[in-house]
Design a protein around this motif. Structure first.
Motif, PDB file in Angstrom:
ATOM      1  N   TYR A   1       0.831  -1.204   0.000  1.00  0.00           N
ATOM      2  CA  TYR A   1       0.000   0.000   0.000  1.00  0.00           C
ATOM      3  C   TYR A   1       0.867   1.258   0.000  1.00  0.00           C
ATOM      4  CZ  TYR A   1       1.042   0.346   5.009  1.00  0.00           C
ATOM      5  OH  TYR A   1       1.685   0.451   6.219  1.00  0.00           O
ATOM      6  N   GLY A   2       0.233   2.353  -0.415  1.00  0.00           N
ATOM      7  CA  GLY A   2       0.948   3.624  -0.427  1.00  0.00           C
ATOM      8  C   GLY A   2       0.141   4.679  -1.150  1.00  0.00           C
ATOM      9  N   PRO A   3       0.679   5.903  -1.238  1.00  0.00           N
ATOM     10  CA  PRO A   3      -0.014   6.994  -1.929  1.00  0.00           C
ATOM     11  C   PRO A   3      -0.027   6.788  -3.440  1.00  0.00           C
ATOM     12  CG  PRO A   3       2.147   7.702  -1.186  1.00  0.00           C
ATOM     13  CD  PRO A   3       1.939   6.341  -0.609  1.00  0.00           C
ATOM     14  N   ILE A   4      -0.983   7.433  -4.083  1.00  0.00           N
ATOM     15  CA  ILE A   4      -1.119   7.331  -5.526  1.00  0.00           C
ATOM     16  C   ILE A   4      -0.278   8.425  -6.190  1.00  0.00           C
ATOM     17  CG2 ILE A   4      -2.731   7.362  -7.469  1.00  0.00           C
ATOM     18  CD1 ILE A   4      -3.135   5.009  -5.618  1.00  0.00           C
ATOM     19  N   ARG A   5       0.586   8.024  -7.121  1.00  0.00           N
ATOM     20  CA  ARG A   5       1.380   8.991  -7.886  1.00  0.00           C
ATOM     21  C   ARG A   5       0.501   9.665  -8.942  1.00  0.00           C
ATOM     22  NH1 ARG A   5       5.250   4.502  -8.081  1.00  0.00           N
ATOM     23  NH2 ARG A   5       7.057   4.935  -6.739  1.00  0.00           N
ATOM     24  N   PRO A   6       0.990  10.778  -9.510  1.00  0.00           N
ATOM     25  CA  PRO A   6       0.208  11.446 -10.564  1.00  0.00           C
ATOM     26  C   PRO A   6      -0.121  10.550 -11.756  1.00  0.00           C
ATOM     27  CG  PRO A   6       1.930  12.916  -9.756  1.00  0.00           C
ATOM     28  CD  PRO A   6       2.159  11.576  -9.104  1.00  0.00           C
ATOM     29  N   ASP A   7       0.750   9.554 -12.031  1.00  0.00           N
ATOM     30  CA  ASP A   7       0.467   8.675 -13.168  1.00  0.00           C
ATOM     31  C   ASP A   7      -0.460   7.527 -12.808  1.00  0.00           C
ATOM     32  OD1 ASP A   7       2.046   7.019 -11.637  1.00  0.00           O
ATOM     33  OD2 ASP A   7       3.607   6.722 -13.150  1.00  0.00           O
ATOM     34  N   GLY A   8      -0.968   7.516 -11.574  1.00  0.00           N
ATOM     35  CA  GLY A   8      -1.901   6.484 -11.155  1.00  0.00           C
ATOM     36  C   GLY A   8      -1.264   5.270 -10.519  1.00  0.00           C
ATOM     37  N   SER A   9       0.048   5.199 -10.465  1.00  0.00           N
ATOM     38  CA  SER A   9       0.720   4.044  -9.869  1.00  0.00           C
ATOM     39  C   SER A   9       0.858   4.215  -8.363  1.00  0.00           C
ATOM     40  CB  SER A   9       2.094   3.846 -10.506  1.00  0.00           C
ATOM     41  OG  SER A   9       2.930   4.953 -10.214  1.00  0.00           O
ATOM     42  N   LEU A  10       1.152   3.110  -7.692  1.00  0.00           N
ATOM     43  CA  LEU A  10       1.327   3.119  -6.238  1.00  0.00           C
ATOM     44  C   LEU A  10       2.772   3.453  -5.881  1.00  0.00           C
ATOM     45  CD1 LEU A  10      -0.561   0.008  -4.781  1.00  0.00           C
ATOM     46  CD2 LEU A  10      -0.942   2.388  -4.202  1.00  0.00           C
ATOM     47  N   GLN A  11       2.941   4.351  -4.942  1.00  0.00           N
ATOM     48  CA  GLN A  11       4.252   4.590  -4.344  1.00  0.00           C
ATOM     49  C   GLN A  11       4.294   3.834  -3.025  1.00  0.00           C
ATOM     50  OE1 GLN A  11       5.326   8.698  -3.829  1.00  0.00           O
ATOM     51  NE2 GLN A  11       6.816   8.225  -2.232  1.00  0.00           N
ATOM     52  N   LEU A  12       5.292   2.992  -2.860  1.00  0.00           N
ATOM     53  CA  LEU A  12       5.345   2.134  -1.682  1.00  0.00           C
ATOM     54  C   LEU A  12       5.454   2.947  -0.403  1.00  0.00           C
ATOM     55  CD1 LEU A  12       5.582  -0.655  -0.335  1.00  0.00           C
ATOM     56  CD2 LEU A  12       8.050  -0.530  -0.724  1.00  0.00           C
ATOM     57  N   LEU A  13       4.504   2.714   0.509  1.00  0.00           N
ATOM     58  CA  LEU A  13       4.596   3.261   1.864  1.00  0.00           C
ATOM     59  C   LEU A  13       4.899   2.141   2.855  1.00  0.00           C
ATOM     60  CD1 LEU A  13       4.269   5.614   3.858  1.00  0.00           C
ATOM     61  CD2 LEU A  13       1.822   5.086   3.966  1.00  0.00           C
ATOM     62  N   GLY A  14       4.296   0.969   2.610  1.00  0.00           N
ATOM     63  CA  GLY A  14       4.553  -0.146   3.499  1.00  0.00           C
ATOM     64  C   GLY A  14       3.962  -1.438   2.978  1.00  0.00           C
ATOM     65  N   CYS A  15       4.399  -2.543   3.579  1.00  0.00           N
ATOM     66  CA  CYS A  15       3.877  -3.871   3.265  1.00  0.00           C
ATOM     67  C   CYS A  15       3.489  -4.550   4.570  1.00  0.00           C
ATOM     68  CB  CYS A  15       4.899  -4.725   2.537  1.00  0.00           C
ATOM     69  SG  CYS A  15       5.320  -4.142   0.891  1.00  0.00           S
ATOM     70  N   VAL A  16       2.392  -5.247   4.560  1.00  0.00           N
ATOM     71  CA  VAL A  16       1.939  -5.991   5.727  1.00  0.00           C
ATOM     72  C   VAL A  16       1.762  -7.451   5.316  1.00  0.00           C
ATOM     73  CG1 VAL A  16       0.069  -6.329   7.382  1.00  0.00           C
ATOM     74  CG2 VAL A  16       0.783  -4.009   6.775  1.00  0.00           C
ATOM     75  N   ALA A  17       2.395  -8.359   6.045  1.00  0.00           N
ATOM     76  CA  ALA A  17       2.254  -9.787   5.750  1.00  0.00           C
ATOM     77  C   ALA A  17       0.860 -10.254   6.149  1.00  0.00           C
ATOM     78  CB  ALA A  17       3.309 -10.578   6.485  1.00  0.00           C
TER      79      ALA A  17
END
Length: 853
Positions: free
Chosen positions: A786-802
């Motif tokens: 999960y993470g914030p949405i970049r201007p191009d619509g892709s995900l910028q990594l904020l974190g991962c949860v197992a």
């Protein structure tokens, strides 16, 4: 009549018993960071010390017997001699940092491979920054007690000596190194015989002998093919650093890789963990695979896994052109006979070095070979890691570029090697011994504000004056050689002003480093140089590669400009840049100027060397300065932005450079208080020392390598080799099964609750159905990404949860977001195994549809 000798021979003085320990001091490069040791040799004969280029081994061969005998009877000299021997003995035997954090790792089993080593100007087996970094790496490894050895090549000619013609054109000289007069010793066995190993070349055996260089606690072994058993061509393989054609380069890298592994093995040093400093040494991986197959009976896949678990690869280049690549026919020539020993087919070997395995005709890329066979890879600055991930993202097509497994360890410098004796004494007086013992501890520098401004400025004035004297001598030598007119003393005395603001620029003269950026606005430059009230002076130094005509033209342009505009007394160029010139510059200049095209400076370390000397940085936000810059500690050129038009970029950067010098640097330097001190300038210097010195040094750097790479690699390599290699065999089997079943793995369904918007801190429950396709839940890890949405619509990594496995292939977990903004989620599946260093390294990832990494 001139009588010619039938033979010549050297007569070497005998060291009196009372000072016989001078030989120990001379052959341990610990003297390069303990100025009292160098002062001891200088006290024997200061003129000879300068004549031999600060080479204590040669000095002990050329000094008069009378001088040695007098020193052996001099109470003052003997007192200092015994003090130096005592401090060296304590240094070599005291407990170390590494012993405390890893008490079981005392056997030497970390081997560091580099094409060049810059330890001192008197051992010319380096060309520039890469080599100096390697030398500083060994020095801090010694300080911290790492069980490390270095391996490199012993160059008979080394890198070229630069000599400028009268019109400023660079020419190259290649004087031969006389190994008998250098501080290195022939590598011999217990019976006194030379240690030799061999490497198989097409149709012949190439023999290699070794030399030992002692760097504090760390031994460095240098390989040399100039032995009688080799033919003339093979004897020349190790003659010149970075010389010759592609075939010479592959031969040198075979000697470093295969010869280096053979040599340390002959010495009984295991290659449990190997560190490749740049891709030049990547052939060690093939040599280690062959050795593991032969000595341990391993299959190729097992051998590859074992050596990869114990390998660190440091990449230094930000561009593909800086990487060694060899055509397939050259690889065939030198490796076709090795394929059976490797247990590989030709295509399999070629794939190890191919950017796109399976496509024919690709060049064999040494960096790719290193990346594919090293479980730990790092860039040399934060920005360089980002550049490197983008450079190699094709090798990990299933990962977003910011997760490509290239870490970073920002370079540093060995502080005690580069700090001036005067500044060292001032630190001793105010800070105490901790700045030497733990230069990476911020508390060691907390008392810097207590240094009296007058004392700090006095040292700065002394070091600048020494630099000016040095420049006058060097320029006098140059003019005496290139001009029929003897330079007048009054003319030389006008060369540079020991009280003027002095800006230094010294590095390799490659075009991207833009040494002539100042010349874009000549009128503004001349105004600075000719200002009688607030003068600015520049000292340039650096070598262009012998084949780089554009780089040579930059040198000539600077010299021509200074002559044509009659400002040679304020803008000078010092020829034959080496560690000795660098030391004078970094200790004496007020400002270190750096103007590369961003982001082509992977790290850079020259600007770090001025920090502890009280110099400030004025630089493009590139390499290490992108991390280090703060308005309190120096100045930035530009705003860290780039445009595709290089001419426009150069113009913008030049304008920013002049605005900064004119409006900020010059006024701050020349504004004096009622004590005639530049109080605000000194305040900036103190902030620079406090904030930057603890961060940008090799003590911090080596600790990061040890804690993040070396110790985990030692642990994994030992685990894989224990229990009769059962762990290794099981791991290799697991890898094979993973590859066989991975294509059947799939994320079949994902559900999120709630689906509505929420406030900061709200949680989302994530559920996923995973088809494992023959794998077990223990073989994978399912993550919510999960993470914030970049201007191009892709995900910028904020974190991962197992996500936790439930019955029937179901996984569940919870994600919490503590920031505001627009966020997104997805799910992915990664391999999982206790012996994996980094699951992302395999490049095996399955994403939930739609794939938007």
């Amino acid at each position: 009549m001139k009588v010619k000798p039938l033979a010549t021979f050297d007569v070497i003085p005998t060291l009196p018993d009372a000072i016989s320990g001078l030989r120990t001091l001379a052959y341990n490069f610990v003297w390069t960071w303990n100025p009292e040791y160098g002062a001891l040799f200088r006290a024997l004969d200061s003129g000879l010390w300068e004549h031999v280029g600060h080479n204590p081994a040669r000095m002990l061969q050329e000094i008069s017997q009378v001088g040695l005998n007098e020193a052996a009877r001099d109470p003052g000299f003997l007192g200092e001699y015994h003090r130096c021997l005592g401090t060296l003995e304590r240094y070599m035997n005291d407990p170390t940092w590494f012993e405390k954090i890893c008490p079981i790792c005392r056997q030497r089993e970390i081997v560091y491979f580099s094409m060049e080593y810059g330890i001192s100007e008197c051992l010319p087996v380096y060309s520039g920054g890469l080599g100096v970094l390697s030398g500083d790496h060994l020095k801090s490894s010694s300080d911290l007690g790492l069980p490390l050895v270095g391996v490199g090549l012993a160059y008979r000619q080394g890198y070229f000596q630069q000599q400028l013609t009268g019109d400023g054109y660079q020419t190259e000289l290649y004087p031969e190194n006389d190994f008998d007069r250098l501080p290195l010793l022939p590598l011999t066995d217990e019976q006194g015989n030379r240690v030799r190993v061999s490497v198989q070349f097409p149709g012949r055996t190439v023999w290699i002998q070794g030399w030992k260089v002692q760097v504090g606690r760390v031994p460095l072994y240098l390989l040399d093919t100039d032995v009688a058993e080799n033919d003339a061509a093979d004897r020349r393989i190790t003659h010149t650093l970075y010389g010759g054609d592609k075939e010479t380069r592959i031969q040198q890298e075979l000697v470093l890789g295969f010869g280096g592994v053979a040599l340390v093995s002959a010495l009984g040093i295991p290659t449990t963990v190997c560190h490749m400093n740049e891709g030049h040494s990547a052939f060690i991986q093939l040599a280690r695979i062959i050795r593991a197959r032969k000595e341990q009976g391993l299959a190729t896949v097992e051998a590859t896994q074992l050596i990869s678990a114990g390998t660190v690869f440091t990449t230094h280049t930000p561009v593909p052109a800086g990487i060694d690549q060899f055509p397939p026919d050259l690889m065939d020539k030198y490796f076709s006979s090795s394929l059976p020993a490797l247990g590989m087919k030709r295509e399999e070997l070629q794939a190890l070095g191919s950017k796109l395995p399976g496509q024919t005709g690709q060049l064999f890329n040494m960096a790719i070979l290193a990346l594919r066979t090293a479980d730990y890879t790092n860039a040399v600055s934060r920005l360089h890691a980002d550049v490197s991930r983008r450079l190699w993202e094709e090798s990990w097509p299933n990962l977003p570029y910011d997760e490509i497994p290239i870490d970073y360890v920002t370079n540093g410098i060995h502080v005690r090697t580069w700090v001036s004796a005067e500044m060292s004494q001032l630190f001793d007086k105010v800070l105490g011994p901790e700045w030497k013992q733990s230069p990476d501890h911020k508390q060691a520098w907390e008392k810097v504000p207590e240094i009296p401004d007058a004392d700090l400025w006095r040292v700065r004035e002394q070091n600048r004056a020494r630099l000016v004297d040095y420049c006058r001598r060097r320029v006098a030598e140059y003019r005496a050689r290139t001009s029929p007119v003897e330079p007048r003393e009054s003319e030389l005395n006008d060369l540079l002003d020991p009280h003027a603001l002095t800006i230094g620029f010294a590095r390799r003269f490659a075009t991207y480093k833009r040494a002539t950026l100042l010349l874009r606005y000549p009128d503004r430059l001349l105004a600075l140089l000719r200002d009688a009230a607030r003068p600015v002076q520049f000292v340039f130094a650096g070598k262009a590669h012998p084949q780089d005509e554009a780089g040579k033209a930059l040198i000539r342009d600077l010299i021509y400009f200074a002559r044509a505009e009659k400002v040679e007394h304020r803008l000078i160029f010092l020829e034959n840049y080496d560690m000795g010139v660098a030391r004078m510059l970094v200790q004496g200049v007020d400002i270190w100027l750096n103007t590369p095209r961003r982001p082509l400076e992977a790290s850079g370390t020259s600007g770090m060397k001025v920090l502890a000397n009280g110099g400030l940085n004025l630089s493009i936000l590139d390499g290490w300065w992108d991390e280090g810059y703060d308005p309190k500690v120096g100045w930035a050129i530009g705003r860290g932005k780039t445009v595709s038009d290089e001419k426009l970029q150069d113009d913008r950067d030049a304008q920013s450079l002049f605005e900064t010098i004119e409006q900020s640097v010059v006024p701050l330097f020349y504004t004096r208080d009622d004590r005639a001190l530049p109080a605000q300038w000194i305040s900036k210097v103190k902030h620079s020392i406090i904030d930057l010195v603890p961060r940008f040094n090799t003590s911090r750097m080596i600790k990061e390598y040890a804690e993040d790479f070396y110790i985990p690699a030692l642990d994994r390599a030992h685990k894989l080799a224990q229990d009769g290699r059962e762990s290794l065999t099981a791991f290799a089997k697991w890898r094979a099964e993973l590859q066989r079943h991975w294509s059947a793995v799939r994320v079949s369904r994902v559900a999120f609750q709630p689906t509505a918007n929420g406030k900061v801190g709200f949680t989302v429950d994530v559920q996923a159905d995973i088809e494992l396709g023959g794998l077990s839940p223990e073989d994978v890890e399912v993550q919510a990404y999960y993470g914030p949405i970049r201007p191009d619509g892709s995900l910028q990594l904020l974190g991962c949860v197992a996500l936790e496995p439930k019955s029937g292939g179901k996984y569940a977990g919870r994600v919490s977001v503590g920031e505001s903004g627009r966020f997104g989620y997805t799910v992915r599946v990664l391999p999982s195994h206790p012996l994996l260093s980094n699951p992302l390294k395999l490049g095996l990832v399955h994403w939930a549809e739609p794939v938007k990494p």
